[in-house]
Design a protein around this motif. Sequence first.
Motif, PDB file in Angstrom:
ATOM      1  N   ASP A  80       0.840  -1.192   0.000  1.00  0.00           N
ATOM      2  CA  ASP A  80       0.000   0.000   0.000  1.00  0.00           C
ATOM      3  C   ASP A  80       0.878   1.247   0.000  1.00  0.00           C
ATOM      4  OD1 ASP A  80      -2.321  -1.468   0.081  1.00  0.00           O
ATOM      5  OD2 ASP A  80      -2.639  -1.239   2.241  1.00  0.00           O
ATOM      6  N   ILE A  81       0.637   2.129  -0.944  1.00  0.00           N
ATOM      7  CA  ILE A  81       1.366   3.392  -1.041  1.00  0.00           C
ATOM      8  C   ILE A  81       0.385   4.512  -0.677  1.00  0.00           C
ATOM      9  CG2 ILE A  81       2.792   4.865  -2.490  1.00  0.00           C
ATOM     10  CD1 ILE A  81       3.971   2.088  -2.112  1.00  0.00           C
ATOM     11  N   TYR A  82       0.513   5.023   0.546  1.00  0.00           N
ATOM     12  CA  TYR A  82      -0.455   5.983   1.055  1.00  0.00           C
ATOM     13  C   TYR A  82       0.146   7.393   1.072  1.00  0.00           C
ATOM     14  CZ  TYR A  82      -3.658   2.325   2.612  1.00  0.00           C
ATOM     15  OH  TYR A  82      -4.542   1.282   2.655  1.00  0.00           O
ATOM     16  N   ALA A 124      -2.397   4.487   8.440  1.00  0.00           N
ATOM     17  CA  ALA A 124      -2.012   3.194   7.886  1.00  0.00           C
ATOM     18  C   ALA A 124      -3.066   2.138   8.169  1.00  0.00           C
ATOM     19  CB  ALA A 124      -0.675   2.760   8.480  1.00  0.00           C
ATOM     20  N   CYS A 125      -2.936   0.992   7.510  1.00  0.00           N
ATOM     21  CA  CYS A 125      -3.806  -0.160   7.785  1.00  0.00           C
ATOM     22  C   CYS A 125      -3.057  -1.165   8.658  1.00  0.00           C
ATOM     23  CB  CYS A 125      -4.260  -0.810   6.488  1.00  0.00           C
ATOM     24  SG  CYS A 125      -5.324   0.228   5.475  1.00  0.00           S
ATOM     25  N   PHE A 131       4.899   9.911   0.106  1.00  0.00           N
ATOM     26  CA  PHE A 131       4.084   8.739   0.387  1.00  0.00           C
ATOM     27  C   PHE A 131       4.744   7.889   1.466  1.00  0.00           C
ATOM     28  CE2 PHE A 131       3.251   9.899  -3.999  1.00  0.00           C
ATOM     29  CZ  PHE A 131       1.892   9.698  -4.163  1.00  0.00           C
ATOM     30  N   GLY A 132       3.927   7.063   2.128  1.00  0.00           N
ATOM     31  CA  GLY A 132       4.424   6.021   3.015  1.00  0.00           C
ATOM     32  C   GLY A 132       4.143   4.659   2.409  1.00  0.00           C
ATOM     33  N   VAL A 147       1.133  -3.041  -6.299  1.00  0.00           N
ATOM     34  CA  VAL A 147       1.072  -1.881  -5.408  1.00  0.00           C
ATOM     35  C   VAL A 147      -0.313  -1.249  -5.542  1.00  0.00           C
ATOM     36  CG1 VAL A 147       3.541  -1.407  -5.469  1.00  0.00           C
ATOM     37  CG2 VAL A 147       2.048  -0.321  -7.141  1.00  0.00           C
ATOM     38  N   THR A 148      -0.761  -0.633  -4.469  1.00  0.00           N
ATOM     39  CA  THR A 148      -2.061   0.034  -4.447  1.00  0.00           C
ATOM     40  C   THR A 148      -1.878   1.448  -3.906  1.00  0.00           C
ATOM     41  OG1 THR A 148      -3.187  -2.072  -4.034  1.00  0.00           O
ATOM     42  CG2 THR A 148      -4.411  -0.052  -3.546  1.00  0.00           C
TER      43      THR A 148
END
Length: 310
Positions: free
Chosen positions: A7-9, A288-289, A23-24, A84-85
């Motif tokens: 995950d790219i948040y 984050a998740c 991004f994180g 990646v999302t």
Amino acid sequence: MGRVGVDIYPQQIGVGLEDVESFGKFLGGSPTNVAVAAARYGRSAAVITKTGADPFGTFVRNALRGYGVDDSLVGTSAGLPTPVTFCEIFPPDHFPLYFYRFPKAPDLDIRPEELDLEAIRGAAVFWVTVTGLCQEPSRSATLAALEARGKRGITVLDLDYRPMFWDSPQEAREWVRLALPHVTVAVGNREECEVAVGAHDTPAEAAQALRAAGVSLAVVKQGPKGVLALDDTGQVEVPPAPVTVVNGLGAGDAFGGALVHGLLAGWDTERIMRFANAAGAHVAGELACSDAMPTEAEVERKLQEATDAV
């Protein structure tokens, strides 16, 4: 068993991806996050999935081990990249997702002959998702795993309908109907329940339809209206826990991990639903998740906050 990725948040909230500056990077994939959440409660968890033979695949394995999740059943698809999302974050309820899973995600390349059926039969809880049914060979592998398990223990189907993975809701319904007789628990939101068993006027009717399809416990998530559950003891409906939403994307996975924990602990259904709601609220209040999955003590604090707010 199922989806995994990175995950790219964005670290800037309330702006589109075109305007994000940083991004994180986090472990992602719904069933993977559920395993992380279960491990946070001290449960022994493993994931059956695949990554690419690339640095992101290495990141996935390292992250799983860091969270206490067994990665020994994580395979490699040499010719496919680890997915990646990206997401955009517009609280409180708009979180667009952009999946980069081309030409195919490795977790959809799981093959029936690669499965550790002994591990699948022996798990106290086995969790699969509807996404795993969307393409071959993952579809055949998911159904083979369910058939081999033979409804032992607790077998959960996360209804997890993602339109971009299917040609139509009708196509998804055909495959979900084949899976439902093999599971003891089905969990999803109103749209996902409609895909699984058709449209119903109320959440209670949707839960009854899932029960009629063969599941013992039907869980219908209703967002700001809370959650409804139906099992042999009857129907329970509990309100959501209050939260100022930062990123709602991980709340369902936190709910899933808490559901697993409560089922293994033998709690009554109402207690499980309240605990799972609070776990989801905790994660919805974080960016984050996987990183945000709570401990039992953190969920109990959230439950106390909800009680105090009444």
